[in-house]
Design an enzyme around this catalytic site. Structure first.
Site, mmCIF file in Angstrom:
data_model
loop_
_atom_site.group_PDB
_atom_site.id
_atom_site.type_symbol
_atom_site.label_atom_id
_atom_site.label_comp_id
_atom_site.label_asym_id
_atom_site.label_seq_id
_atom_site.Cartn_x
_atom_site.Cartn_y
_atom_site.Cartn_z
ATOM 1 N N GLU A 140 3.927 -1.776 7.377
ATOM 2 C CA GLU A 140 3.949 -0.500 8.083
ATOM 3 C C GLU A 140 3.927 0.701 7.140
ATOM 4 O O GLU A 140 3.699 1.833 7.587
ATOM 5 C CB GLU A 140 5.194 -0.424 8.974
ATOM 6 N N GLU A 164 10.874 -23.235 1.292
ATOM 7 C CA GLU A 164 12.036 -22.421 0.929
ATOM 8 C C GLU A 164 12.938 -23.108 -0.091
ATOM 9 O O GLU A 164 13.789 -22.470 -0.711
ATOM 10 C CB GLU A 164 12.849 -22.053 2.162
#
Length: 298
Positions: free
Chosen positions: A85, A116
């Site tokens: 954004e 992960e």
């Protein structure tokens, strides 16, 4: 390898929701909403740490450095969301705020098994973007123990960068490995272990403050107006006009004319109107003031 989850607050059962599966829908949602109200309060306790992080990020931007978020699963996706954004909102390059996730782009939409758990992968992902001492790393993991994130943080420290962390379990390895540790203690989740809920909301609130605060500190906001917004769609074309009108108290026609002369660059149009300058003069003044409109009009 056995992982001990018993000491993690995010993995314990929430007494407020032990019978949530038996509640009518309205009551069920009321319990969720009441728990969510604790999140902003938990984040408010971290304002001193968030302040340090914002100032470090702004300083890095001033040296040409980047803000890099890294996480796995929900934590990684939230970092990517915040990073994505920044270019349309603040007119920065896509390289200035970067989001990395364990497992790469595929992991944005679906889980990538075992990604992960690979500490070396975290370090390698930073090496792949030439992460350096001028950058700031924000490691994100609700558990505070994700190996992928810890591996990245170790590499960032080794190259001399500022390392921050966002987690939700006090005393975690993530918190201990950071220069600036932001631990949002939001308590047990409504659905035990579902850290996309309160923990994820806390992470999002902190990420909002990190990027927004750093952009404000570097002149990307004038008053409360996003004066570097890019006109990438019809809504944002209109927003640019409104921003120029609000910032200068001018008529719509004046704003449209200035934007046209300024190649649709809000800041340039605003300085043109406020200081009575041509587009080239306004650009020069903005450059000399490092993009701060307030320094161009006095």
């Amino acid at each position: 390898m056995t992982i001990d989850l018993s000491s993690m607050i995010t993995e314990t059962r929430n007494p407020a929701s032990v019978e949530i599966d038996q509640l009518p829908t309205l009551e069920m949602l009321r319990v969720i909403n009441q728990e969510d109200q604790q999140v902003a309060l938990a984040v408010s306790q971290l304002l001193p740490e968030i302040t340090r992080a914002v100032d470090a990020i702004a300083a890095a931007f001033g040296k040409g450095g980047r803000l890099v978020y890294i996480g796995a699963g929900t934590s990684g996706r939230l970092g990517i969301l915040d990073a994505s954004e920044c270019p349309p909102t603040y007119g920065v390059s896509a390289e200035q705020v970067v989001g990395l996730i364990a497992g790469g782009h595929k992991a944005i939409l679906q889980a990538v098994e075992n990604a992960e758990d690979d500490a070396e992968l975290g370090a390698q992902d930073l090496k792949n973007i030439q992460f350096c001492a001028n950058d700031v790393l924000v490691g994100i993991a609700a558990s505070g123990r994700t190996p992928y994130v810890l591996g990245a943080m170790a590499h960032a420290r080794a190259v001399g960068a500022t390392v921050c962390s966002i987690s939700c379990n006090p005393g975690s390895p993530l918190a201990q490995a950071a220069d600036i540790s932001m631990v949002a203690v939001v308590g047990p989740e409504i659905v035990t272990g579902s850290s996309r809920m309160k923990a994820g909301t806390a992470q999002k609130l902190i990420l909002n403050m990190l990027s927004t605060g750093a952009m404000i500190r570097t002149g990307k906001v004038y008053g409360n107006l996003m004066v570097d917004v890019e006109a990438t769609n019809a809504k944002l074309v209109e927003r640019q006009k409104r921003i120029v009108m609000e910032a200068t108290d001018c008529e719509r026609a004046v704003a449209e004319r200035a934007l046209a002369q300024a190649d649709n660059h809000c800041k340039t149009a605003i300085v043109m109107i406020l200081a009575g300058l041509t587009a080239d003069e306004a650009r020069t003044r903005l450059q000399s003031s490092n993009g701060f409109i307030s320094q161009c009009t006095h």
